[in-house]
Design an enzyme around this catalytic site. Structure first.
Site, PDB file in Angstrom:
ATOM      1  N   ASP A 272       0.854  -1.177   0.000  1.00 62.30           N
ATOM      2  CA  ASP A 272       0.000   0.000   0.000  1.00 62.30           C
ATOM      3  C   ASP A 272       0.898   1.238   0.000  1.00 62.30           C
ATOM      4  O   ASP A 272       2.084   1.156   0.289  1.00 62.30           O
ATOM      5  CB  ASP A 272      -0.895  -0.020   1.242  1.00 62.30           C
ATOM      6  CG  ASP A 272      -2.058   0.953   1.123  1.00 62.30           C
ATOM      7  OD1 ASP A 272      -2.185   1.608   0.073  1.00 62.30           O
ATOM      8  OD2 ASP A 272      -2.828   1.056   2.094  1.00 62.30           O
TER       9      ASP A 272
ATOM     10  N   ASP B  86      -1.982  -2.512   6.505  1.00 58.33           N
ATOM     11  CA  ASP B  86      -2.248  -2.177   7.899  1.00 58.33           C
ATOM     12  C   ASP B  86      -3.716  -1.877   8.165  1.00 58.33           C
ATOM     13  O   ASP B  86      -4.136  -1.827   9.304  1.00 58.33           O
ATOM     14  CB  ASP B  86      -1.400  -0.975   8.346  1.00 58.33           C
ATOM     15  CG  ASP B  86      -1.656   0.266   7.499  1.00 58.33           C
ATOM     16  OD1 ASP B  86      -2.459   0.177   6.547  1.00 58.33           O
ATOM     17  OD2 ASP B  86      -1.056   1.322   7.784  1.00 58.33           O
TER      18      ASP B  86
ATOM     19  N   THR C 282      -0.032   4.351   1.719  1.00 62.97           N
ATOM     20  CA  THR C 282      -0.109   4.921   3.048  1.00 62.97           C
ATOM     21  C   THR C 282       0.400   3.930   4.088  1.00 62.97           C
ATOM     22  O   THR C 282      -0.045   2.784   4.140  1.00 62.97           O
ATOM     23  CB  THR C 282      -1.565   5.315   3.381  1.00 62.97           C
ATOM     24  OG1 THR C 282      -2.055   6.155   2.351  1.00 62.97           O
ATOM     25  CG2 THR C 282      -1.631   6.040   4.709  1.00 62.97           C
TER      26      THR C 282
END
Length: 779
Positions: A305, A535, A307
């Protein structure tokens, strides 16, 4: 998140301390261990009661019964193998359990009218547990309060669509919250909970279910069956063809059988895995399933990802661009930032920029969902406001949408603040402002991407953000193929077509959770081994389906629960060390397997040759013990812990046997010829010594081949083992102790000459192997 008492009723302020104590005393606790690691007793039994130890124990008892006690030195391997295996696994157990406590999800529970964070094992029956986005449901229960609560039960039912929950609905352990919040009362705890047994099995400290372990087990089973006819042939030959006494015949049989067993292979495998766990633990990396170490060695695609991976988790409000001059923009942003009990990073940044509560009364809330990519709320006298992706909320031809994309192309995150007629705003929001957020690129992100590029590991950036924004960040880090980011809404749904796009492109934006899962599947369909990092709750499904799921320690409890690896330090830069450790473990196990299985092959063939020729077995058990020490045991232990960065491939057993069978055949043939040339002219000690010289020289050369490419410490290791082997034949004490007689120079010269031919043949085998197939391990 804190659920108001009035929403739950006064009785649902939680259990009192007295009620908790009463339930604990009654055994109504969530007694499923956080990690089902093996107990000390189980570790001891697993390392002592092994197939190898059983074989060696029987052979040791046979030797002891003959009175030739010095020939029972191989029995020390039972103690050595068991002791080292237990020590290393106990070290790994302690490391895992310490890290598991650090990385453990701690649900928020109401006790005595207040909220406290507890370990899952501390929950008791009837506890009131609060929920927010990303929370894992740890026990079964009934919903007491729900605020747009959406639960993903796909890990239990396979259905990917979130289920909206209302008060009175049932929730099951193993599911997780994707949006909204609420609270539920625990109705089933411990082993009564729906997913408890499944979770307990999934988190076991285990060394099984891997290609490597299953391959080794197959080899050991085959060898075990081979021992019976080989032992029978040897003892028959010794008793009836050579007319040895029973004691001498048994000693010859044991000498033939002991080297057939790759006694250190299981030990080296266990040690390598356990040391890998400890090393990763020192880097704050929790390995939740040991086979993940093997999977890491095979990874060739990493899906990451943006972020929290390439950029920092935190965000900062850069500017707010009003598009219609509405003065209530700042008030609306401040109000929206306070509508969610657990705001995401974007809402936290907005709340920090607008700390004053405008006092707007909320009548309805649509919490943020990664599938929707927007959140919103309805306010009394102020209408409906939404905040989310401009390309989702605005029509295609809206000029504000084009402006947002132009800002996003610089690597910034852009959200639209808009007004709507209802909280169903897809493509129909009226733009009020563009909210521009900044993310800081991680300082170690470029080095991490460069490492993967150097190791031929492809990185795919898969994000829910705007594709141009993601592409700008990826391009700033010089990620290969990042120049043309793709909006995932334009991706094909067909798995084969999707795989083709994924092969060519590296950056994808506006990816939904379901698409992340499809991307992993498409990559796997092209024979890629995929590691998925994440996450957020939107990453759970993809993490579960990936070959290796890697979660950040600060990620949602649901994400950490399904991942095999948890980076407790939240650093993407830790991943190269994790991948490198997996490669070191598997590459070195394959390397030392060549040594052990070569010994097995030449031992089996030599026993057959001696039996067919109807001559005495050339070696004593003490001889084969010392051969194992200097040509295999000590070198294998050192090599198993060495650095190794080559990506592992499947086909472990076939690849190892392609080297072990011809090398073992050369050693067995050279040793047999050396023995047969002198055994009728010399004493048994002299003929055995001559054969041993040939075997030691060629076996040490195999060690030299396996150790390639050379480094100073490998050269030192080979030199030390060669010198130790030479001293066996030179020192008077070792000559007496090991019953060696190298006094006849002619016999010794013959042994060395035959060994030289054997070396040439083994070299040819190695070069042919390299031409046919590149080596899988380099160190």
């Amino acid at each position: 998140m804190s659920i108001d008492n009035t929403a739950l009723g006064t009785i649902d302020g939680g259990l009192t301390s007295a009620e908790v104590a009463e339930r604990v005393a009654a055994g109504k606790t969530n007694d499923v261990p956080a990690r089902a690691s093996r107990t000390v007793g189980q570790i001891v039994r697993a390392n002592v009661l092994t197939r190898i130890n059983a074989i060696y124990g029987v052979l040791f008892a046979i030797i002891m019964s003959t009175g030739y006690f010095l020939d029972g030195m191989f029995g020390l391997l039972i103690i050595f193998n068991s002791g080292i295996g237990m020590i290393q696994e106990l070290r790994a157990k302690r490391t895992l359990e310490k890290l598991a406590i650090v990385g453990q999800a701690r649900p928020t529970v109401r006790r005595d009218g207040a909220t406290v964070e507890l370990a899952p094992s501390e929950i008791v029956l009837d506890d009131v547990i609060e929920l927010g986005p990303g929370d894992k449901i740890v026990v079964d229960g009934v919903v007491l309060a729900a605020d747009s609560l959406e639960i993903d039960e796909s890990l239990l039912t396979g259905e990917s669509d979130p289920v909206v929950k209302h008060p009175g609905d049932q929730v099951l352990s193993g599911s997780f919250v994707v949006a909204g919040g609420g609270a539920y009362r625990a109705t089933k705890v411990g082993r009564d909970a729906y997913a408890a047994k499944l979770a307990e099995e999934a988190s076991k400290f285990t060394l099984v279910k891997s290609e490597l372990r299953s391959g080794i087990d197959k080899i050991l089973k085959f060898i075990t069956f081979l021992l019976i006819p080989a032992g029978a042939l040897t003892i028959y030959n010794q008793l009836f063809n050579v007319n040895e006494s029973l004691a001498d015949a048994l000693r010859g049989m044991v000498a033939a059988l002991v080297p057939m067993v790759p006694e250190g292979l299981i030990l080296m495998t266990s040690v390598a895995f356990a040391v890998g766990v400890v090393r990763l633990g020192q880097r704050q990396c929790l390995v939740q399933e040991l086979p993940a170490i093997e999977g890491l060695a095979r990874v060739d695609v990493v899906c990451a990802d943006k972020t929290g991976t390439l950029t920092e988790n935190g965000m900062r409000l850069s500017e707010v661009r009003s598009t219609n001059g509405d003065a209530s923009v700042s008030l609306a942003l401040a109000a929206l930032a306070r509508t969610e009990a657990r705001p995401n990073a974007s809402l936290l940044a907005i709340a920090e920029a607008y700390p004053d509560d405008p006092g707007w009364h909320t009548t309805a809330v649509a919490p943020f969902s990664s599938a929707r990519k927007w959140s919103g709320a309805s306010f009394t006298d102020h209408g409906h406001w939404v905040l989310g992706a401009p390309d989702v909320l605005l029509s295609f031809d809206d000029p504000v949408r084009a402006e947002a994309e132009q800002i996003g192309s610089k690597g910034l995150r852009v959200l639209l603040l808009g007004q709507t007629d209802s909280l169903e705003p897809l493509g129909s929001a009226r733009a009020a402002a563009l909210v521009v957020l900044e993310q800081k690129v991680r300082p170690d992100a470029k080095d991490t991407l460069d490492y993967f590029a150097s190791q031929n590991v492809t990185v795919k950036v898969i994000s829910g953000d705007n594709a141009l924004s993601v592409g700008a960040v990826a391009s700033s880090l010089s990620l290969p193929n990042s120049a043309n980011p793709i909006d995932a809404r334009n991706l094909p749904s067909d798995n084969e077509e999707l795989a083709s796009v994924l092969q060519e492109r590296a950056v994808f934006g506006r990816v939904t959770p379901a698409q992340k899962r499809s991307m992993v599947s498409a990559l796997q369909s092209r024979e890629h081994t995929v590691a998925m990092t994440g996450d957020g709750v939107n990453d759970v499904l993809a993490l579960k389906d990936a070959d290796i799921g890697v979660a950040m320690g600060s990620g949602s409890p649901a994400t950490r629960a399904v991942a095999q690896i948890v980076l407790l330090d939240n650093k993407f830069a830790t991943l190269p060390y994790v991948v490198g450790e997996g490669r070191r473990v598997i590459g070195n196990i394959e390397r030392v397997s060549n040594l052990f299985l070569t010994k097995t092959v030449y031992s089996v063939l030599l026993a057959l040759m001696v039996g067919i020729a109807q001559v005495n077995y050339p070696f004593l058990p003490r001889h084969v013990t010392v051969i194992a020490w200097f040509t295999i045991g000590i070198p294998a232990f050192v090599l198993s812990l060495a650095p190794n960065n080559e990506r592992a491939r499947s086909g472990f057993v076939a690849r190892v046997m392609r080297m072990a069978i011809p090398s073992g055949a050369v050693i067995a043939t050279a040793t047999f010829i050396s023995y047969m040339l002198v055994h009728t002219k010399a004493s048994s000690e002299q003929s055995g010594t001559t054969a041993l010289i040939t075997l030691m020289i060629v076996a040490l050369w195999v060690l030299a081949i396996v150790a390639r490419p050379y480094k100073w410490w490998k050269v030192a290791l080979i030199t030390l083992m060669s010198a130790a082997s030479l001293l066996l034949f030179v020192l008077p004490f070792t000559q007496r102790f090991f019953a060696l007689d190298p006094s006849n120079n002619d016999y010794t010269a013959r042994a060395i000459g035959i060994a030289a031919v054997g070396i040439v043949l083994v070299e040819i085998v190695w070069w042919v192997q390299r031409k046919l197939m590149p080596p899988s391990v380099e160190g």
